[in-house]
Design an enzyme around this catalytic site. Structure first.
Site: not given
Ligand SMILES: Cc1ncc(C[n+]2csc(CCOP(=O)(O)OP(=O)(O)O)c2C)c(N)n1
Ligand SMILES: [Mg+2]
Lengths: 337, 327
Positions: B60, B129
């Site tokens: 990322e 998450h």
């Protein structure tokens, strides 16, 4: 730490260079050194604040790299960026004024010492979060490949940036996608006050190159022409084969990490040994011994350069501060791009 | 008018912009050959090829930075985060590069880039998450932040985001990708920075965005039916810059405000809204502004615990009654 041999003969790359090019490279190195000394004095007088990282000792790398670049190529560097800017032809006045926080600075006084940018001179920063410019440089190279513009991005980092995540990710993508980029680690043996023995798991940084699918090249800096040739080969590989390279250049900084660091951590005799093999002094010797120049001639050049840097400091000092409303500028762009 | 799912609206926005401008490309994990973790990019690889639909390894920081570096050279990257939870490892790139470079270079460089993907809780994904990043990114000068709740808004706003010369954070929702709605066939754009009244009303202003839009609409229905309260549901759609004008105009009409927020309360976007409302419409308020937020805790996996932590229509209905002094 292995110390350099002070009695080593002049390197072949230097001794075989002609007088004019030697004088030009010498003068560029001298300009950087005098610029940095002038900045250090201004810092002591309170004219420059913040972090000020000097490039003294490493000048041959910036000068040699610029010699190998073509118009359109880009340098992406760390906060130790003055040498690159000057070698790329950025105006010393504007550079000095930037550090003085003045309106006439390279980026209008918002960046300071650590954020020198001049797009058209190939000076693409000036980044101060260690390692976070490696993906950016890979992105420039990605764009070059996408657009087919033939430009090469040369990205400098310190030995202290080798362990941080973005370095690993940026190099992974550059290798994976065959991007036209050259990563150059300027290994000046220290990450702030920490010697590389305590930061690097393997001394040879280029041992990582095959893992990134890159060619590695590791050498001790000797003179700007050696740097030009070695980085030049990597630039050619990038331009002609779209292959990235990981170069490690062993070098040394003669001052502390920044102005606030007295560098008490150096080993005994270390600084002296590196000074004795200073690439700048070598170029000086080459001019005297091989090209028939006199001490007086070199002193006259030095006087000119000192005058240029004194004038830069004077220009910076006399320049106005940025307009108050400038702090609201260049944050968002209006309208559709 | 044809109806599309939100994921299809996002796909159409990307497709149209990629056809319109060959500098636009999509990059992220699983966006190409796998057709997108949530299938937003289905078919784009086949149409545009690997040059413009770029699969990345799990990096990322790396691909966020590559996008920024490419944007500085004039390309227009769309960077997909599989979810915004993973943008946390790229946070430095967004904070210190995307949001700073135009400023730090004295305006020499711009960063026209979109970071998009699902945000906030989905269903039983556990604490790492399930996070809403709205307030993290809305806090940063130099960014625009968009959050969409309908196919129509998703398409029109994503197209504007891709054309915007600034870095834009574009929040979607995993839970809402299948939501259907009308989307015109002809091209349209929705300007960034404009709120939208999703349901007009007179008694209470109900502010929402992203996942809290369906919650708020359901709560407004409950309030009308059971409490005879008419809530004006305003979907902010953009969190930075905020459409303060639209918010204040509604507050001056209703004199009461509830904020439905799928996010933690501490320093949340709702806190910013409360500040603006009390500063700009103090004399019009008939009750303290109420906020309904996530519980101020890391999320649990267990279904009942997660459900309790998320604002439900009943909770928002209760808040509407509270500001109207119905209890
Ligand atoms: C992510 C991050 N951590 C810490 C710092 C503070 N810092 C600035 S320079 C530096 C040392 C870097 O050394 P190196 O990479 O070898 O470069 P050099 O200064 O020697 O040129 C540190 C720790 C920073 N700027 N960014
Ligand atoms: Mg170092």
């Amino acid at each position: 730490m292995d110390l350099p041999d002070k009695d080593a003969p002049l390197p072949e790359t230097l001794s075989s260079a002609g007088k004019d090019e030697t004088l030009h490279a010498y003068r560029e190195m001298l300009r950087i050194r005098r610029f940095e000394e002038t900045a250090a004095r201004a810092y002591t007088r309170g004219k420059i604040s913040g972090f000020l990282h000097l490039y003294i000792g490493q000048e041959a790398i910036a000068v040699g790299t610029s010699l190998a670049m073509q118009p359109g190529d880009r340098i992406v560097s760390t906060y130790r960026d003055h040498g690159f800017a000057l070698a790329q032809g950025c105006d010393a006045n504007a550079c000095m004024a930037e550090m003085f926080g003045k309106k006439t600075g390279l980026v209008g006084g918002v960046g300071g010492s650590m954020h020198f940018f001049e797009r058209d001179k190939g000076m693409w920063g000036g980044y101060a979060i260690v390692g976070n410019h490696i993906p950016i440089a890979a992105g420039h190279a990605f764009a070059s490949k996408y657009l087919g513009d033939g430009a090469v991005t040369i990205c400098f980092l310190g030995d202290g940036a080798v362990g941080i995540g973005p370095t690993h990710e940026g190099m992974t993508l550059a290798g994976l996608w065959d991007l036209p980029v050259v990563f150059v680690v300027e290994n000046n043996r220290y990450s702030m006050g920490t010697p590389l023995e305590r930061t690097l798991p393997a001394a040879d940084i280029t041992s990582r190159a095959p893992g990134y699918g890159m060619v590695g090249d590791r050498f001790t800096v000797e003179d700007p022409f050696q740097v030009r040739d070695r980085i030049g080969a990597a630039i050619r590989r990038a331009r002609e084969e779209s292959q990235p390279t990981l170069v490690e250049i062993l070098t040394y900084r003669f001052r502390g990490h920044s102005m606030s660091d007295p560098a008490k951590y150096r080993g005994k005799g270390e600084l002296e040994a590196f000074r004795a093999s200073d690439p700048f002094e070598r170029a000086n010797r080459a001019l005297l011994e091989l090209h028939g120049m006199t001490e007086e001639q070199l002193e006259a050049i030095d006087d000119e350069v000192i005058a240029e840097m004194d004038a830069a400091a004077e220009f910076a000092d006399q320049s106005p501060q940025p307009d108050p409303d400038y702090r609201f500028e260049n944050i968002m762009i209006e309208g559709e791009g | 008018m044809p109806t599309l799912q939100i994921r299809e609206a996002i796909r159409e926005a990307m497709r149209e912009e990629m056809v319109r401008d060959d500098k636009v490309f999509l990059m992220g994990e699983e966006v190409g050959h796998y057709q997108g973790a949530y299938k937003c990019s289905q078919g784009l690889l086949e149409q545009f090829g690997e040059k413009r639909v770029v699969d990345t390894p799990i990096t990322e920081t790396g691909f966020a930075g590559v996008g920024i570096g490419a944007a500085m050279c004039g390309l227009r990257p769309i960077i997909e985060f599989m979810t915004f939870n993973f943008s946390a490892v790229a946070f430095d790139q967004i904070l210190n590069n995307a949001a700073k470079i135009h400023h730090m270079t004295g305006g020499q460089f711009s960063v026209p880039i979109v970071f998009r993907g699902p945000n906030a809780a989905a269903h039983m994904l556990g604490s790492t998450h399930s996070q809403a990043f709205d307030s993290f990114y809305a806090h940063i000068p130099g960014l625009k932040v968009v959050s969409v709740a309908t196919p129509y808004d998703a398409k029109g706003l994503l197209k504007s985001a891709i054309r915007d010369p600034n870095p834009v954070i574009f929040f979607e929702s995993e839970l809402m990708y299948s939501v259907r709605g009308e989307v015109p066939e002809e091209e349209y754009l929705i300007p960034i920075g404009e709120a939208d009244i999703k349901r007009p009303g007179d008694d209470v202003t109900l502010l929402c965005w992203g996942q809290s839009v369906p919650t708020a609409l359901a709560a407004a229905e409950l309030a009308q039916e059971h409490s005879d309260l008419s809530a004006e549901v305003i979907d902010l759609r953009t969190l930075r810059p905020l459409d303060t004008e639209a918010i204040i105009a509604s507050v001056k009409k209703t004199n009461r405000v509830v904020i439905a927020e799928h996010g933690w309360p501490y320093g949340g976007v709702g806190a910013e809204l409360v500040d603006r409302i009390q500063r700009l419409a103090f004399d019009w308020l008939d009750a303290p502004v109420a906020r309904v937020c996530y519980d101020d805790i890391p999320f649990a996996y267990a279904e009942n615990l997660e459900h309790l932590s998320i604002p439900q229509p009943e909770d928002v209905h209760a808040a509407l009654r509270q500001v109207a002094y119905r209890d």
